[in-house]
Design a protein around this motif. Structure first.
Motif, mmCIF file in Angstrom:
data_model
loop_
_atom_site.group_PDB
_atom_site.id
_atom_site.type_symbol
_atom_site.label_atom_id
_atom_site.label_comp_id
_atom_site.label_asym_id
_atom_site.label_seq_id
_atom_site.Cartn_x
_atom_site.Cartn_y
_atom_site.Cartn_z
ATOM 1 N N GLY A 27 0.813 -1.201 0.000
ATOM 2 C CA GLY A 27 0.000 0.000 0.000
ATOM 3 C C GLY A 27 0.852 1.259 0.000
ATOM 4 O O GLY A 27 0.533 2.248 -0.672
ATOM 5 N N PRO A 36 -4.411 7.535 -0.417
ATOM 6 C CA PRO A 36 -4.767 6.489 0.555
ATOM 7 C C PRO A 36 -6.213 6.010 0.463
ATOM 8 O O PRO A 36 -6.482 4.819 0.668
ATOM 9 C CB PRO A 36 -4.496 7.160 1.906
ATOM 10 C CG PRO A 36 -3.462 8.191 1.614
ATOM 11 C CD PRO A 36 -3.786 8.694 0.249
ATOM 12 N N TYR A 85 -4.379 4.063 6.587
ATOM 13 C CA TYR A 85 -3.607 4.483 5.418
ATOM 14 C C TYR A 85 -3.342 5.977 5.399
ATOM 15 O O TYR A 85 -2.314 6.427 4.871
ATOM 16 C CB TYR A 85 -4.311 4.027 4.136
ATOM 17 C CG TYR A 85 -4.058 2.558 3.848
ATOM 18 C CD1 TYR A 85 -2.847 2.140 3.305
ATOM 19 C CD2 TYR A 85 -4.995 1.586 4.154
ATOM 20 C CE1 TYR A 85 -2.581 0.808 3.064
ATOM 21 C CE2 TYR A 85 -4.757 0.253 3.925
ATOM 22 C CZ TYR A 85 -3.553 -0.132 3.378
ATOM 23 O OH TYR A 85 -3.291 -1.463 3.156
#
Length: 289
Positions: A27, A36, A85
């Motif tokens: 990620g 994100p 995130y």
């Protein structure tokens, strides 16, 4: 038989943690290509698709109580992932998970019924603090806030996942919860960065994040929560900072300090103690068919 069940639950938690952090590192690699929120959308959409294909849940057979648990789990999953995130965009992987794990640790302390459980949770808390490496004053405040929100959501996830695991057989409840999360986050992601969803590189990375960070760990954790208590699971999840720090070092080149290594040792010791203590704690009830 119960001891074997607990051992398999511990192994599932370990597998989930490793996949979770490797997926998180993927990620991070996506941040140079998209934002994100889009990463979370890819993660939940692909995970929901995979789990729905595998489980083929009979949605009409679920009672209202089961649906309420599924929707709650979906909302918590979405909040936890988005906050995680957003924090990961501003903080190192190991530091992000270190702060995030405070949620499960607080839950473990609150739910503890024996002094020994408080001891292991306290030792894990010291390890988490040491993993900060003495650099907490240099951390991005907004990143810390998002990591704390992710931690609180993680504690909520533990409780919600345990409820769904008891009330819904198999992983159908998880598949539907992922679908709820995907429906929540996808519109926002399309508004923010629609072109990302036709980029082959981003799509492939998003699929990898979904499988490693959602499908494998959440399925493993759902089954684990049927054999060990929520409090024991919470302390076991304190291995997260150690796993994240190691993966961050190997995959992203984020190096560890001596103090951080000491913190890892403390967290691992606390987790081992939690495993031993689990032998004296009854597992939660089996899920309702």
């Amino acid at each position: 038989m119960q001891r074997d069940g607990r051992a398999s639950a511990v192994a599932l938690v370990g597998l989930g943690l490793l996949c979770q952090e490797v997926g998180a590192s993927f990620g991070v690699l996506m941040f140079g290509l998209t934002n994100p929120v889009a990463v979370v959308a890819f993660r939940l959409v692909f995970a929901a698709m995979i789990l729905l294909i595998v489980t083929r849940p009979r949605v009409r057979s679920f009672a209202g109580r089961q649906w309420r648990g599924i929707v709650l789990l979906g909302v918590v999953l979405t909040t936890m992932n988005v906050a995680f995130y957003l924090a990961l965009e501003r903080l190192a992987l190991g530091v992000t998970v270190t702060i995030e794990v405070l949620g499960p640790l607080v839950l473990a302390v609150v739910m503890a019924k024996k002094k020994r459980a408080w001891l292991w949770a306290g030792l894990a808390f010291v390890g988490v603090a040491a993993l900060g490496g003495g650099g907490w004053d240099r951390l991005d405040p907004l990143g810390v806030m998002f990591a704390l929100i992710a931690g609180a959501s993680w504690a909520g996830y533990i409780l919600a996942a345990a409820r769904v695991g008891r009330e819904v057989a198999g992983v159908s409840g998880l598949a539907l919860a992922m679908t709820v999360g995907a429906v929540i986050v996808l519109p926002a992601a399309l508004v923010i960065d629609a072109p990302a969803f036709i980029n082959p590189t981003i799509i492939l990375l998003g699929l990898g994040v979904a499988v490693l960070s959602s499908v494998i760990p959440y399925t493993a954790e759902l089954f684990a929560l049927r054999k060990i208590t929520e409090s024991t699971f919470s302390v076991l999840m304190s291995l997260g900072p150690a796993t994240a720090s190691i993966v961050g070092w190997l995959v992203l080149g984020q190096h560890l300090t001596v103090l951080e290594i000491a913190g890892i040792v403390l967290v691992v010791a606390a987790s081992m103690g939690a495993v031993l203590a689990a032998g004296r704690t009854a597992p939660p009830a089996e899920p309702v068919a």
